[in-house]
Scaffold this active site. Structure first.
Site, PDB file in Angstrom:
ATOM      1  N   ILE A  11     -13.110   4.313  11.461  1.00  0.00           N
ATOM      2  CA  ILE A  11     -13.689   4.807  12.721  1.00  0.00           C
ATOM      3  C   ILE A  11     -13.289   3.900  13.880  1.00  0.00           C
ATOM      4  O   ILE A  11     -12.910   4.372  14.956  1.00  0.00           O
ATOM      5  CB  ILE A  11     -15.227   4.955  12.576  1.00  0.00           C
ATOM      6  CG1 ILE A  11     -15.509   5.999  11.479  1.00  0.00           C
ATOM      7  CG2 ILE A  11     -15.860   5.376  13.896  1.00  0.00           C
ATOM      8  CD1 ILE A  11     -16.948   6.129  11.078  1.00  0.00           C
ATOM      9  N   LEU A  31      -9.624  -7.694   8.175  1.00  0.00           N
ATOM     10  CA  LEU A  31      -8.682  -6.894   7.379  1.00  0.00           C
ATOM     11  C   LEU A  31      -9.103  -6.797   5.912  1.00  0.00           C
ATOM     12  O   LEU A  31      -8.267  -6.556   5.043  1.00  0.00           O
ATOM     13  CB  LEU A  31      -7.250  -7.439   7.502  1.00  0.00           C
ATOM     14  CG  LEU A  31      -6.670  -7.426   8.923  1.00  0.00           C
ATOM     15  CD1 LEU A  31      -5.259  -8.019   8.952  1.00  0.00           C
ATOM     16  CD2 LEU A  31      -6.629  -6.006   9.504  1.00  0.00           C
ATOM     17  N   ALA A  72     -17.754  -3.071  12.057  1.00  0.00           N
ATOM     18  CA  ALA A  72     -17.392  -3.750  10.808  1.00  0.00           C
ATOM     19  C   ALA A  72     -18.583  -3.815   9.864  1.00  0.00           C
ATOM     20  O   ALA A  72     -19.553  -4.505  10.151  1.00  0.00           O
ATOM     21  CB  ALA A  72     -16.910  -5.166  11.131  1.00  0.00           C
ATOM     22  N   ASN A  74     -19.779  -3.053   5.412  1.00  0.00           N
ATOM     23  CA  ASN A  74     -19.556  -2.411   4.112  1.00  0.00           C
ATOM     24  C   ASN A  74     -20.386  -1.144   4.124  1.00  0.00           C
ATOM     25  O   ASN A  74     -21.516  -1.143   4.624  1.00  0.00           O
ATOM     26  CB  ASN A  74     -19.995  -3.340   2.983  1.00  0.00           C
ATOM     27  CG  ASN A  74     -19.132  -4.594   2.936  1.00  0.00           C
ATOM     28  OD1 ASN A  74     -19.602  -5.700   3.177  1.00  0.00           O
ATOM     29  ND2 ASN A  74     -17.856  -4.420   2.665  1.00  0.00           N
ATOM     30  N   SER A  75     -19.838  -0.057   3.578  1.00  0.00           N
ATOM     31  CA  SER A  75     -20.523   1.219   3.788  1.00  0.00           C
ATOM     32  C   SER A  75     -20.566   2.128   2.554  1.00  0.00           C
ATOM     33  O   SER A  75     -20.642   3.342   2.691  1.00  0.00           O
ATOM     34  CB  SER A  75     -19.870   1.961   4.954  1.00  0.00           C
ATOM     35  OG  SER A  75     -18.512   2.178   4.660  1.00  0.00           O
ATOM     36  N   TYR A 139     -27.581  -0.116   1.575  1.00  0.00           N
ATOM     37  CA  TYR A 139     -26.703   0.156   2.724  1.00  0.00           C
ATOM     38  C   TYR A 139     -27.528   0.669   3.913  1.00  0.00           C
ATOM     39  O   TYR A 139     -27.465   0.116   5.024  1.00  0.00           O
ATOM     40  CB  TYR A 139     -25.615   1.166   2.333  1.00  0.00           C
ATOM     41  CG  TYR A 139     -24.880   1.720   3.528  1.00  0.00           C
ATOM     42  CD1 TYR A 139     -24.189   0.854   4.389  1.00  0.00           C
ATOM     43  CD2 TYR A 139     -24.889   3.081   3.815  1.00  0.00           C
ATOM     44  CE1 TYR A 139     -23.538   1.355   5.510  1.00  0.00           C
ATOM     45  CE2 TYR A 139     -24.227   3.572   4.928  1.00  0.00           C
ATOM     46  CZ  TYR A 139     -23.567   2.717   5.766  1.00  0.00           C
ATOM     47  OH  TYR A 139     -22.922   3.208   6.886  1.00  0.00           O
ATOM     48  N   HIS A 187     -15.020   9.258  -0.621  1.00  0.00           N
ATOM     49  CA  HIS A 187     -15.501  10.362   0.217  1.00  0.00           C
ATOM     50  C   HIS A 187     -14.899  11.700  -0.187  1.00  0.00           C
ATOM     51  O   HIS A 187     -13.754  11.779  -0.612  1.00  0.00           O
ATOM     52  CB  HIS A 187     -15.215  10.062   1.694  1.00  0.00           C
ATOM     53  CG  HIS A 187     -16.009   8.896   2.191  1.00  0.00           C
ATOM     54  ND1 HIS A 187     -15.453   7.672   2.448  1.00  0.00           N
ATOM     55  CD2 HIS A 187     -17.336   8.766   2.416  1.00  0.00           C
ATOM     56  CE1 HIS A 187     -16.411   6.838   2.832  1.00  0.00           C
ATOM     57  NE2 HIS A 187     -17.562   7.475   2.820  1.00  0.00           N
ATOM     58  N   ARG A 281     -24.873  11.977  -8.283  1.00  0.00           N
ATOM     59  CA  ARG A 281     -24.587  10.579  -7.958  1.00  0.00           C
ATOM     60  C   ARG A 281     -25.890   9.967  -7.441  1.00  0.00           C
ATOM     61  O   ARG A 281     -26.589  10.590  -6.651  1.00  0.00           O
ATOM     62  CB  ARG A 281     -23.509  10.565  -6.868  1.00  0.00           C
ATOM     63  CG  ARG A 281     -22.936   9.229  -6.544  1.00  0.00           C
ATOM     64  CD  ARG A 281     -21.771   9.364  -5.560  1.00  0.00           C
ATOM     65  NE  ARG A 281     -22.209   9.788  -4.235  1.00  0.00           N
ATOM     66  CZ  ARG A 281     -21.406   9.883  -3.180  1.00  0.00           C
ATOM     67  NH1 ARG A 281     -20.122   9.624  -3.291  1.00  0.00           N
ATOM     68  NH2 ARG A 281     -21.866  10.262  -2.009  1.00  0.00           N
ATOM     69  N   GLY A 283     -28.667   8.242  -5.414  1.00  0.00           N
ATOM     70  CA  GLY A 283     -28.907   7.980  -3.987  1.00  0.00           C
ATOM     71  C   GLY A 283     -28.467   9.090  -3.053  1.00  0.00           C
ATOM     72  O   GLY A 283     -28.453   8.895  -1.841  1.00  0.00           O
TER      73      GLY A 283
HETATM   74  N1  UDP Z   1     -19.164  14.284  -3.586  1.00  0.00           N
HETATM   75  C1  UDP Z   1     -18.776  14.985  -4.716  1.00  0.00           C
HETATM   76  N2  UDP Z   1     -17.647  14.576  -5.368  1.00  0.00           N
HETATM   77  C2  UDP Z   1     -16.909  13.514  -4.955  1.00  0.00           C
HETATM   78  C3  UDP Z   1     -17.322  12.801  -3.812  1.00  0.00           C
HETATM   79  C4  UDP Z   1     -18.456  13.215  -3.150  1.00  0.00           C
HETATM   80  O1  UDP Z   1     -19.421  15.951  -5.114  1.00  0.00           O
HETATM   81  O2  UDP Z   1     -15.908  13.192  -5.624  1.00  0.00           O
HETATM   82  C5  UDP Z   1     -20.366  14.718  -2.866  1.00  0.00           C
HETATM   83  C6  UDP Z   1     -21.433  13.642  -2.721  1.00  0.00           C
HETATM   84  O3  UDP Z   1     -22.253  13.620  -3.842  1.00  0.00           O
HETATM   85  C7  UDP Z   1     -22.148  14.099  -1.435  1.00  0.00           C
HETATM   86  C8  UDP Z   1     -21.044  14.760  -0.631  1.00  0.00           C
HETATM   87  O4  UDP Z   1     -19.982  15.056  -1.547  1.00  0.00           O
HETATM   88  O5  UDP Z   1     -23.112  15.067  -1.731  1.00  0.00           O
HETATM   89  C9  UDP Z   1     -20.487  13.861   0.463  1.00  0.00           C
HETATM   90  O6  UDP Z   1     -20.204  12.607  -0.121  1.00  0.00           O
HETATM   91  P1  UDP Z   1     -19.387  11.492   0.637  1.00  0.00           P
HETATM   92  O7  UDP Z   1     -19.233  10.341  -0.322  1.00  0.00           O
HETATM   93  O8  UDP Z   1     -18.144  12.070   1.219  1.00  0.00           O
HETATM   94  O9  UDP Z   1     -20.323  11.088   1.860  1.00  0.00           O
HETATM   95  P2  UDP Z   1     -21.853  10.586   1.921  1.00  0.00           P
HETATM   96  O10 UDP Z   1     -22.657  11.826   2.223  1.00  0.00           O
HETATM   97  O11 UDP Z   1     -22.217   9.930   0.632  1.00  0.00           O
HETATM   98  O12 UDP Z   1     -21.856   9.650   3.071  1.00  0.00           O
END
Ligand code: UDP
Length: 323
Positions: A11, A31, A72, A74-75, A139, A187, A281, A283
């Site tokens: 970003i 970096l 900057a 960690n995300s 986070y 992502h 996943r 969280g």
């Molecule tokens: N997602 C998924 N498969 C992947 C990566 C992400 O189904 O391989 C889902 C994730 O569980 C969330 C959505 O896609 O519901 C967006 O996830 P991302 O990690 O892009 O962004 P976040 O919402 O976590 O910031």
């Protein structure tokens, strides 16, 4: 001069490309996750660490800095659960050092990247800035801690700030000279596009039993260039003393499910995805969709790009990644 911390990151580098048109910019980045070649060459670049007080002191002594934009951090939600110390150290402790040094040098204008993760699992369909914050991972906590520190610092030391809570940033710069590149990539949109390019065997859907129309999580995707434009409006408003302590959501106001995102990627690329349904996943809230009414009313900002345009620009980048 504007100091952009994390200007080599996804970003930050997009913001710098827009900002150098109207302002003198200095980028500070260690970096660790960013890319040197993503930094626009019209900006001054200094390599170093945000938590290094002596180094920061030198930067603020050497350059006439009017405002700081801080990207900057960690995300990664999952990583923050496994290694919270890293998140509190890098996102909170280092930012506190930065704020101290800023105040020492009488620099009192600050733009801060926050996140929809500060809301945790919201109890509303559309999240506005008054929705209760209750992060469910380190986070989100780390970002909310800084938000609270900023509020206290504004009262005690007259620090002025704009906080932007991002929803799901995606897409790439129009020319595709820079774009999204993380190691490891986690992502959704880049993962789907990498899969469609043949770089990954399949795309996993994390959970298909959520309480949403198609059972997959709903997110609000926002183009990184739209994000960058909002930051410039926020910066101008701060510099012109039109705002002093504001928090804004940045999203499209539209939610798309994981399945809808994959379908849109298939439509844009003309390639069929190989999908695997997997477990949820940790969280992940079922639905995160922003109201960006406040930023529209106060800064006149509105997202220009919709999901299909976002994916088209990301595809252009991924087909021919420059770094
Ligand atoms: N997602 C998924 N498969 C992947 C990566 C992400 O189904 O391989 C889902 C994730 O569980 C969330 C959505 O896609 O519901 C967006 O996830 P991302 O990690 O892009 O962004 P976040 O919402 O976590 O910031």
């Amino acid at each position: 001069m504007i100091l952009v911390i994390g200007g080599a990151g996804y970003i930050g580098s997009h913001l710098v490309k827009e900002l150098v048109v109207s302002k003198k910019v200095i980028v500070l980045d260690n970096l660790s996750t960013g890319h040197l070649s993503a930094i626009d060459n019209r900006a001054v670049f200094v390599e170093g660490d945000l938590g290094d007080r002596k180094f920061l002191d030198e930067i603020f002594t050497q350059y006439p800095i009017d405002a700081v934009m801080h990207f900057a951090a960690n995300s990664l939600v999952g990583e923050s659960v496994i290694d919270p110390c890293k998140y509190y150290q890098n996102n909170v402790a280092s930012t506190l050092t930065l704020l101290e040094v800023m105040l020492k040098h009488n620099v009192k204008k600050f733009i801060f990247s926050s996140t929809a993760a500060t809301y945790g699992i919201p109890n509303v369909h559309i999240i506005n800035e008054d929705t209760i914050t209750n992060p469910i991972n380190p986070y989100g906590q780390s970002k909310l801690m800084i938000e609270k520190i900023l509020a206290d610092f504004s009262k005690a030391y007259n620090l002025e700030y704009v906080i932007f809570r991002y929803f799901n940033a995606a897409g790439a710069f129009e020319s595709a000279e820079i774009g999204e590149k993380h190691y490891p990539e986690t992502h959704l949109i880049p993962l789907v596009l990498q899969h469609l390019l043949g770089k990954r065997e399949q795309i996993a859907i994390f959970g298909s039993d959520y309480d949403t129309p198609d059972g997959t999580c709903i997110r609000d995707y926002i183009h990184v260039t739209d994000l960058a434009r909002a930051h410039i409006l926020g910066l101008e408003a701060l510099l012109d003393n039109k705002v002093s302590t504001e928090t804004y959501n940045l999203g499209n106001g539209l939610g798309f499910s994981v399945k809808e995102v994959i379908e849109t990627c298939e439509k844009v690329t003309g390639i069929k995805a190989n999908i695997a349904l997997s477990d949820r996943r940790d969280g992940d809230p079922a639905r995160l969709v922003a109201s960006s009414e406040k930023v529209f009313n106060q800064l006149g900002w509105k997202a220009k790009y919709q999901l299909e345009d976002i994916i088209k620009s990301a595809w252009k980048w991924h087909e021919d990644e420059k770094f």
